[in-house]
Design a protein around this motif. Structure first.
Motif, PDB file in Angstrom:
ATOM      1  N   MET A  82      77.877  50.644  -3.644  1.00 25.67           N
ATOM      2  CA  MET A  82      77.801  52.045  -3.276  1.00 25.67           C
ATOM      3  C   MET A  82      78.295  52.950  -4.398  1.00 25.67           C
ATOM      4  SD  MET A  82      76.312  51.775  -0.502  1.00 25.67           S
ATOM      5  CE  MET A  82      76.269  53.548  -0.207  1.00 25.67           C
ATOM      6  N   LEU A  83      79.265  52.480  -5.151  1.00 23.78           N
ATOM      7  CA  LEU A  83      79.724  53.254  -6.306  1.00 23.78           C
ATOM      8  C   LEU A  83      78.581  53.471  -7.284  1.00 23.78           C
ATOM      9  CD1 LEU A  83      82.270  54.403  -7.893  1.00 23.78           C
ATOM     10  CD2 LEU A  83      82.218  52.226  -9.115  1.00 23.78           C
ATOM     11  N   LEU A  84      77.808  52.416  -7.542  1.00 25.91           N
ATOM     12  CA  LEU A  84      76.697  52.527  -8.495  1.00 25.91           C
ATOM     13  C   LEU A  84      75.632  53.497  -7.990  1.00 25.91           C
ATOM     14  CD1 LEU A  84      76.302  48.781  -9.534  1.00 25.91           C
ATOM     15  CD2 LEU A  84      77.595  50.570 -10.686  1.00 25.91           C
ATOM     16  N   GLU A  92      75.887  56.556 -16.330  1.00 31.68           N
ATOM     17  CA  GLU A  92      77.138  56.453 -15.582  1.00 31.68           C
ATOM     18  C   GLU A  92      77.174  55.185 -14.749  1.00 31.68           C
ATOM     19  OE1 GLU A  92      80.037  59.163 -12.730  1.00 31.68           O
ATOM     20  OE2 GLU A  92      77.873  59.491 -12.641  1.00 31.68           O
ATOM     21  N   ALA A  93      76.043  54.807 -14.190  1.00 27.74           N
ATOM     22  CA  ALA A  93      75.997  53.587 -13.380  1.00 27.74           C
ATOM     23  C   ALA A  93      76.296  52.356 -14.229  1.00 27.74           C
ATOM     24  CB  ALA A  93      74.634  53.457 -12.712  1.00 27.74           C
ATOM     25  N   ILE A  94      75.711  52.297 -15.434  1.00 28.42           N
ATOM     26  CA  ILE A  94      75.954  51.146 -16.302  1.00 28.42           C
ATOM     27  C   ILE A  94      77.411  51.114 -16.747  1.00 28.42           C
ATOM     28  CG2 ILE A  94      75.407  50.115 -18.536  1.00 28.42           C
ATOM     29  CD1 ILE A  94      72.529  50.991 -18.158  1.00 28.42           C
ATOM     30  N   LEU A  95      77.951  52.267 -17.134  1.00 30.72           N
ATOM     31  CA  LEU A  95      79.349  52.318 -17.563  1.00 30.72           C
ATOM     32  C   LEU A  95      80.287  51.946 -16.418  1.00 30.72           C
ATOM     33  CD1 LEU A  95      79.295  55.541 -19.786  1.00 30.72           C
ATOM     34  CD2 LEU A  95      79.486  53.165 -20.550  1.00 30.72           C
ATOM     35  N   ARG A 111      79.447  44.413 -21.942  1.00 32.35           N
ATOM     36  CA  ARG A 111      79.731  45.684 -22.615  1.00 32.35           C
ATOM     37  C   ARG A 111      78.416  46.435 -22.800  1.00 32.35           C
ATOM     38  NH1 ARG A 111      79.563  42.059 -26.897  1.00 32.35           N
ATOM     39  NH2 ARG A 111      78.329  42.777 -28.681  1.00 32.35           N
ATOM     40  N   PHE A 112      78.526  47.714 -23.063  1.00 31.42           N
ATOM     41  CA  PHE A 112      77.363  48.582 -23.190  1.00 31.42           C
ATOM     42  C   PHE A 112      77.474  49.399 -24.466  1.00 31.42           C
ATOM     43  CE2 PHE A 112      75.423  52.802 -22.244  1.00 31.42           C
ATOM     44  CZ  PHE A 112      74.104  52.392 -22.174  1.00 31.42           C
ATOM     45  N   GLU A 113      76.385  49.456 -25.225  1.00 33.73           N
ATOM     46  CA  GLU A 113      76.357  50.215 -26.473  1.00 33.73           C
ATOM     47  C   GLU A 113      75.023  50.950 -26.590  1.00 33.73           C
ATOM     48  OE1 GLU A 113      78.981  47.445 -29.471  1.00 33.73           O
ATOM     49  OE2 GLU A 113      76.942  46.796 -29.012  1.00 33.73           O
ATOM     50  N   LEU A 201      65.990  56.457 -20.877  1.00 36.08           N
ATOM     51  CA  LEU A 201      66.193  56.191 -19.451  1.00 36.08           C
ATOM     52  C   LEU A 201      67.627  56.445 -19.007  1.00 36.08           C
ATOM     53  CD1 LEU A 201      64.167  52.852 -19.108  1.00 36.08           C
ATOM     54  CD2 LEU A 201      63.434  55.147 -18.438  1.00 36.08           C
ATOM     55  N   MET A 202      68.559  56.527 -19.976  1.00 31.72           N
ATOM     56  CA  MET A 202      69.965  56.664 -19.622  1.00 31.72           C
ATOM     57  C   MET A 202      70.275  57.976 -18.910  1.00 31.72           C
ATOM     58  SD  MET A 202      71.357  53.832 -20.520  1.00 31.72           S
ATOM     59  CE  MET A 202      69.787  53.046 -20.128  1.00 31.72           C
TER      60      MET A 202
END
Length: 335
Positions: A82-84, A92-95, A111-113, A201-202
């Protein structure tokens, strides 16, 4: 290692069984029966990993890990799911997923870059495991992450398919099936597992964005992380987690001692040194499960008594009144 929801193990084992594999002998060695596991239980991460490694060694299908990904239910992530969905956008969802990765079923570190090339990359650094277990876990975690992204995109109505996927082991004979599964080219023998996604897409907005609900679920996720940190690495805690795995009559003292590699007398002595007892832990496990079932299920008191291993409902009702000072029916009505 800390504990986590047993749902991840259940999804994997049920997926394997549906695929024609048989994880039952491995589970039996740990005193577990897939059809009797309690979905509300928690499992030590180290125990779960041992089971996964042993299961991997007896798999017949080398692609079994990849094929288990679709069996992971989105709702099984609890407050994290639900947070996602209540995030403002894809970034924001990926982070958020990276921040709360300890609440997922991964053993890899993610991790995300965002690259200068115009691509964003979500990376999974896997644990070093024996080869068969390594491929099984890499495939399962890459496939499970891909399933999670697909579940999110179904909700927001946007295509988030990666442009490329990297896999951290040599190209297998089944390589073409991986490209069909992910719907994009796959590079092999890379350092980590990676999903390469168009950076444009981000910024896609989520129609389900809800700041107030997002704050609520963020607090719940934060509390889950705190609870993980507070778990004491003592025998009493481990025995309690083990007891909560079972439905029906709990295993006897001898079976529990055998599971932990102890003589029964040593088990009882160590529990006493920690200020607990096996009898008390059995009662705590039953009480925790009874309260959860009364709050979150429509099972009758009789059915709950049977699930907890009581020979008759009256014995369960008497025990519950001793634990809480009220009857199961009153407890359920007040909550």
């Amino acid at each position: 290692m800390s504990s986590r929801s047993i749902l991840g193990l259940m999804y994997t084992m049920r997926g394997l069984r549906s695929l024609g594999e048989d994880p039952a002998p491995v589970l039996a060695r740990y005193g577990l029966d897939l059809d009797r596991l309690d979905p509300g239980a928690r499992v030590e991460r180290s125990l779960e990993l041992r089971i996964l490694v042993e299961v991997a060694e007896q798999l017949r299908d080398p692609m079994a890990g990849l094929k288990t990904g679709p069996f992971f239910g989105f709702a099984g992530y609890g407050p994290l799911s639900m947070l996602l969905l209540t995030c403002a956008d894809v970034r924001e969802a990926i982070l958020s997923g990276v921040r709360y990765q300890r609440l997922t079923y991964l053993y890899s570190t993610i991790r995300f870059e965002e690259e200068e090339s115009g691509l964003s990359v979500l990376s999974l650094a896997p644990l070093p495991l024996p080869w068969r277990a390594f491929r099984f876990r890499v495939d399962g975690e890459m496939s499970g992450t891909f399933k999670l992204v697909n579940d999110i995109q179904k909700t927001i109505g946007t295509e988030l398919r990666p442009q490329r996927v990297d896999m951290p082991y040599p190209r297998p004979a089944e390589a073409a099936q991986y490209e069909a599964h992910f719907g994009c080219p796959v590079r092999w023998d890379q350092k980590e597992g990676r999903f390469w996604i168009d950076q444009a897409l981000m910024n896609l907005k989520f129609p389900t964005h809800d700041p107030a609900a997002h704050a609520l679920y963020r607090n719940l996720c934060d509390q889950q992380l705190v609870d993980q940190q507070r778990e004491l690495d003592n025998l009493s805690h481990k025995v309690l987690l083990h007891l909560e795995l079972f439905e029906g009559r709990p295993p006897d003292a001898g079976r529990i001692a055998e599971f932990f590699g102890l003589a029964e007398r040593s088990l009882r002595r160590r529990l006493a040194q920690e200020g607990s007892s096996l009898r008390g832990l059995v009662a705590s496990a039953r009480q925790n499960k009874a309260q959860q079932l009364l709050r979150h299920s429509e099972l009758s008191v009789e059915a709950i008594a049977e699930r907890l291993g009581y020979s008759e409902p009256a014995a369960f009702i008497h025990a519950f009144e001793r634990w809480t000072g009220m009857s199961p029916s009153r407890y359920r009505a007040e909550r």
